[in-house]
Design a protein around this motif. Structure first.
Motif, PDB file in Angstrom:
ATOM      1  N   LYS A   1       0.826  -1.202   0.000  1.00 41.84           N
ATOM      2  CA  LYS A   1       0.000   0.000   0.000  1.00 41.84           C
ATOM      3  C   LYS A   1       0.867   1.261   0.000  1.00 41.84           C
ATOM      4  CE  LYS A   1      -4.093  -1.887   2.349  1.00 41.84           C
ATOM      5  NZ  LYS A   1      -5.047  -1.714   3.473  1.00 41.84           N
ATOM      6  N   TYR A   2       0.298   2.298  -0.613  1.00 44.25           N
ATOM      7  CA  TYR A   2       0.927   3.619  -0.536  1.00 44.25           C
ATOM      8  C   TYR A   2       0.460   4.298   0.739  1.00 44.25           C
ATOM      9  CZ  TYR A   2       2.368   2.948  -5.363  1.00 44.25           C
ATOM     10  OH  TYR A   2       2.951   2.460  -6.505  1.00 44.25           O
ATOM     11  N   VAL A   3       1.378   5.031   1.345  1.00 39.57           N
ATOM     12  CA  VAL A   3       1.129   5.607   2.665  1.00 39.57           C
ATOM     13  C   VAL A   3       1.331   7.116   2.623  1.00 39.57           C
ATOM     14  CG1 VAL A   3       1.777   5.534   5.102  1.00 39.57           C
ATOM     15  CG2 VAL A   3       1.976   3.470   3.696  1.00 39.57           C
ATOM     16  N   ARG A   4       0.391   7.851   3.200  1.00 39.08           N
ATOM     17  CA  ARG A   4       0.507   9.308   3.252  1.00 39.08           C
ATOM     18  C   ARG A   4       1.289   9.711   4.498  1.00 39.08           C
ATOM     19  NH1 ARG A   4      -4.395  10.362   2.864  1.00 39.08           N
ATOM     20  NH2 ARG A   4      -4.972  10.830   5.014  1.00 39.08           N
ATOM     21  N   PRO A   5       2.432  10.357   4.324  1.00 38.68           N
ATOM     22  CA  PRO A   5       3.269  10.749   5.470  1.00 38.68           C
ATOM     23  C   PRO A   5       2.536  11.724   6.389  1.00 38.68           C
ATOM     24  CG  PRO A   5       4.499  10.901   3.418  1.00 38.68           C
ATOM     25  CD  PRO A   5       3.065  10.697   3.048  1.00 38.68           C
ATOM     26  N   GLU A   6       3.035  11.834   7.601  1.00 38.23           N
ATOM     27  CA  GLU A   6       2.417  12.728   8.580  1.00 38.23           C
ATOM     28  C   GLU A   6       2.742  14.196   8.290  1.00 38.23           C
ATOM     29  OE1 GLU A   6       2.112  10.271  12.665  1.00 38.23           O
ATOM     30  OE2 GLU A   6       4.182  10.547  11.991  1.00 38.23           O
ATOM     31  N   LEU A   7       3.897  14.456   7.661  1.00 37.38           N
ATOM     32  CA  LEU A   7       4.277  15.819   7.295  1.00 37.38           C
ATOM     33  C   LEU A   7       4.131  16.013   5.788  1.00 37.38           C
ATOM     34  CD1 LEU A   7       7.507  16.263   9.459  1.00 37.38           C
ATOM     35  CD2 LEU A   7       5.197  17.099   9.963  1.00 37.38           C
ATOM     36  N   PRO A   8       3.978  17.251   5.336  1.00 34.73           N
ATOM     37  CA  PRO A   8       3.874  17.527   3.892  1.00 34.73           C
ATOM     38  C   PRO A   8       5.131  17.052   3.143  1.00 34.73           C
ATOM     39  CG  PRO A   8       3.210  19.443   5.174  1.00 34.73           C
ATOM     40  CD  PRO A   8       3.805  18.481   6.138  1.00 34.73           C
ATOM     41  N   ILE A   9       4.918  16.486   1.966  1.00 37.14           N
ATOM     42  CA  ILE A   9       6.035  15.968   1.174  1.00 37.14           C
ATOM     43  C   ILE A   9       6.746  17.125   0.473  1.00 37.14           C
ATOM     44  CG2 ILE A   9       6.700  14.466  -0.744  1.00 37.14           C
ATOM     45  CD1 ILE A   9       4.256  12.749  -0.116  1.00 37.14           C
ATOM     46  N   VAL A  10       8.052  17.167   0.662  1.00 30.13           N
ATOM     47  CA  VAL A  10       8.886  18.185   0.027  1.00 30.13           C
ATOM     48  C   VAL A  10       9.606  17.596  -1.184  1.00 30.13           C
ATOM     49  CG1 VAL A  10      10.843  19.756   0.368  1.00 30.13           C
ATOM     50  CG2 VAL A  10       9.197  19.393   2.226  1.00 30.13           C
ATOM     51  N   ASP A  11      10.056  16.364  -1.071  1.00 32.23           N
ATOM     52  CA  ASP A  11      10.787  15.700  -2.153  1.00 32.23           C
ATOM     53  C   ASP A  11      10.242  14.274  -2.318  1.00 32.23           C
ATOM     54  OD1 ASP A  11      12.547  14.688  -3.985  1.00 32.23           O
ATOM     55  OD2 ASP A  11      14.354  15.007  -2.795  1.00 32.23           O
ATOM     56  N   TYR A  12       9.674  14.009  -3.486  1.00 34.16           N
ATOM     57  CA  TYR A  12       9.127  12.669  -3.728  1.00 34.16           C
ATOM     58  C   TYR A  12      10.216  11.625  -3.981  1.00 34.16           C
ATOM     59  CZ  TYR A  12       4.316  14.363  -3.930  1.00 34.16           C
ATOM     60  OH  TYR A  12       3.093  14.887  -3.606  1.00 34.16           O
ATOM     61  N   ARG A  13      11.401  12.047  -4.307  1.00 32.39           N
ATOM     62  CA  ARG A  13      12.521  11.139  -4.569  1.00 32.39           C
ATOM     63  C   ARG A  13      12.137  10.057  -5.587  1.00 32.39           C
ATOM     64  NH1 ARG A  13      14.284   9.906   1.757  1.00 32.39           N
ATOM     65  NH2 ARG A  13      14.547  12.086   2.423  1.00 32.39           N
ATOM     66  N   THR A  14      11.414  10.471  -6.593  1.00 30.77           N
ATOM     67  CA  THR A  14      10.843   9.539  -7.571  1.00 30.77           C
ATOM     68  C   THR A  14      11.904   8.678  -8.245  1.00 30.77           C
ATOM     69  OG1 THR A  14       9.067  11.147  -7.977  1.00 30.77           O
ATOM     70  CG2 THR A  14       9.340   9.357  -9.576  1.00 30.77           C
ATOM     71  N   ARG A  15      13.053   9.236  -8.494  1.00 34.17           N
ATOM     72  CA  ARG A  15      14.115   8.474  -9.171  1.00 34.17           C
ATOM     73  C   ARG A  15      14.469   7.196  -8.412  1.00 34.17           C
ATOM     74  NH1 ARG A  15      20.264  10.749 -10.441  1.00 34.17           N
ATOM     75  NH2 ARG A  15      21.073   8.801 -11.321  1.00 34.17           N
ATOM     76  N   TRP A  16      14.382   7.243  -7.091  1.00 33.12           N
ATOM     77  CA  TRP A  16      14.713   6.071  -6.277  1.00 33.12           C
ATOM     78  C   TRP A  16      13.466   5.391  -5.693  1.00 33.12           C
ATOM     79  CZ3 TRP A  16      17.231  10.812  -5.787  1.00 33.12           C
ATOM     80  CH2 TRP A  16      18.548  10.834  -6.282  1.00 33.12           C
ATOM     81  N   SER A  17      12.506   6.215  -5.226  1.00 35.99           N
ATOM     82  CA  SER A  17      11.337   5.655  -4.544  1.00 35.99           C
ATOM     83  C   SER A  17      10.250   5.191  -5.502  1.00 35.99           C
ATOM     84  CB  SER A  17      10.741   6.685  -3.583  1.00 35.99           C
ATOM     85  OG  SER A  17      10.171   7.771  -4.309  1.00 35.99           O
ATOM     86  N   GLY A  18      10.211   5.790  -6.679  1.00 38.66           N
ATOM     87  CA  GLY A  18       9.130   5.486  -7.615  1.00 38.66           C
ATOM     88  C   GLY A  18       7.817   6.138  -7.218  1.00 38.66           C
ATOM     89  N   ILE A  19       7.833   6.955  -6.181  1.00 38.99           N
ATOM     90  CA  ILE A  19       6.626   7.608  -5.675  1.00 38.99           C
ATOM     91  C   ILE A  19       6.378   8.917  -6.432  1.00 38.99           C
ATOM     92  CG2 ILE A  19       5.436   8.517  -3.641  1.00 38.99           C
ATOM     93  CD1 ILE A  19       6.032   5.546  -3.438  1.00 38.99           C
ATOM     94  N   THR A  20       5.117   9.140  -6.810  1.00 39.93           N
ATOM     95  CA  THR A  20       4.728  10.394  -7.446  1.00 39.93           C
ATOM     96  C   THR A  20       3.542  10.996  -6.694  1.00 39.93           C
ATOM     97  OG1 THR A  20       3.141   9.333  -8.962  1.00 39.93           O
ATOM     98  CG2 THR A  20       5.444   9.491  -9.706  1.00 39.93           C
ATOM     99  N   LYS A  21       3.204  12.206  -7.052  1.00 42.62           N
ATOM    100  CA  LYS A  21       2.075  12.886  -6.418  1.00 42.62           C
ATOM    101  C   LYS A  21       0.781  12.112  -6.650  1.00 42.62           C
ATOM    102  CE  LYS A  21      -0.070  17.474  -6.073  1.00 42.62           C
ATOM    103  NZ  LYS A  21      -0.037  18.877  -6.585  1.00 42.62           N
ATOM    104  N   GLN A  22       0.689  11.456  -7.796  1.00 35.04           N
ATOM    105  CA  GLN A  22      -0.500  10.680  -8.139  1.00 35.04           C
ATOM    106  C   GLN A  22      -0.744   9.539  -7.146  1.00 35.04           C
ATOM    107  OE1 GLN A  22      -2.469  11.584 -10.623  1.00 35.04           O
ATOM    108  NE2 GLN A  22      -3.918   9.856 -10.516  1.00 35.04           N
TER     109      GLN A  22
END
Length: 318
Positions: free
Chosen positions: A149-170
């Motif tokens: 599952k995708y998880v919403r962090p407790e603090l606002p996201i500043v850097d998605y680190r997509t290159r490594w995490s694969g996570i996007t705003k979507q």
């Protein structure tokens, strides 16, 4: 008198057999344990082979096949981690060093006790330097996905680190809150042997501490590093271990890592050296007195001592 002693021995033997029957029913003692029993199929075949046409029993010879030893597949759900590790060592000695036999036995014993985990993090806080959980994947011993599952962090996201995490705003549109994800994941990890690579980072993102003796970190395994031909103290990535030992490529492309793929790879690496890993772990554990309830490596003859058999237990069992 001689007759009195004979009756006394007979009652003692009867009591012995009653206790043995109870233990066999509870799965704490395998039927093959008694030297004179022939409960296994191969034992019956051997006994039949010795019977001649005239009904007499032929004397035993060296060529008569011995009954196959049946490995006990019963481990109490409350068995401690060192019991599990010691059992790997016992199975190894029983299997004459056959990794295949031991690995099969460990699967039969506790197939649901092994999981692998991998987490992806995003950057929060000042300049995005704080790592928070954004995705968590848990797979079974066989590599099947248990949780992803995708998880919403407790603090606002500043850097998605997509290159490594694969996570996007979507991905965050349908993400669940961290507290909800944490509760779900920790429920899965409870009482499990957890496999992962640099797994302390995953536990840190989960704000969780897993018992060390129930943790198998592939980044810290001397067995894996030796097998890969790398120095024991070398820092080795999951990607390189997969390339050296599994001959497969992971974490390729520019879309980031897949936490499912990474968790499955960590489990594959663990299974590759599971027997040797658990054997060395068992040897490194401090000695302790065996428990007749949770430790299958304990001497089965101890189960029949009076100290293990309270009166109320005997009454309820028999």
């Amino acid at each position: 008198s001689l007759q009195g002693r004979s009756k006394k021995r007979s009652r003692k033997h009867q009591r012995f057999m009653e206790r043995r029957a109870v233990l066999e029913q509870k799965g704490l003692l395998s039927p093959h344990g008694h030297p004179g029993s022939q409960t296994t199929e191969s034992g019956l075949e051997a006994h039949t082979a010795l019977t001649q046409a005239n009904g007499t029993v032929a004397p035993p010879c060296d060529k008569v096949p011995k009954p196959k030893r049946v490995e006990s597949a019963s481990l109490s759900p409350s068995a401690s981690p060192d019991s599990i590790a010691r059992h790997h060592s016992v199975l190894l000695s029983q299997g004459n060093g056959s990794p295949k036999r031991v690995r099969t036995s460990s699967l039969v014993l506790r197939p649901s006790k092994y999981v692998a985990i991998d987490c992806e993090m995003v950057g929060t806080g000042p300049q995005g330097r704080l790592s928070e959980l954004a995705r968590c994947s848990v797979v079974s011993y066989e590599g099947d996905v248990i949780y992803d599952k995708y998880v919403r962090p407790e603090l606002p996201i500043v850097d998605y680190r997509t290159r490594w995490s694969g996570i996007t705003k979507q991905h965050m549109k349908n993400a669940i809150p961290f507290t909800a994800a944490q509760a779900e994941i920790l429920k899965i990890l409870k009482d499990k042997i957890v496999v992962g690579h640099a797994i302390h980072n995953d536990f840190q993102a989960l704000k969780y501490f897993h018992p060390k003796d129930r943790t198998r970190d592939t980044s810290q395994s001397p067995v894996l590093k030796k097998r890969a031909g790398l120095p024991v103290r070398a820092n080795v990535s999951l990607k390189n271990l997969a390339r050296y030992l599994l001959h497969k490529k992971i974490q390729v492309g520019c879309k980031g890592h897949s936490s499912v793929e990474d968790a499955q790879t960590a489990m594959e690496l663990y299974r590759l050296v599971e027997v040797q890993w658990e054997k060395e772990l068992a040897h490194s554990l401090p000695p302790r007195p065996p428990s007749p309830v949770t430790d299958p490596a304990a001497d089965s003859s101890q189960y029949l001592d009076d100290q293990y058999w309270p009166t109320d237990l005997m009454a309820s069992s028999l």
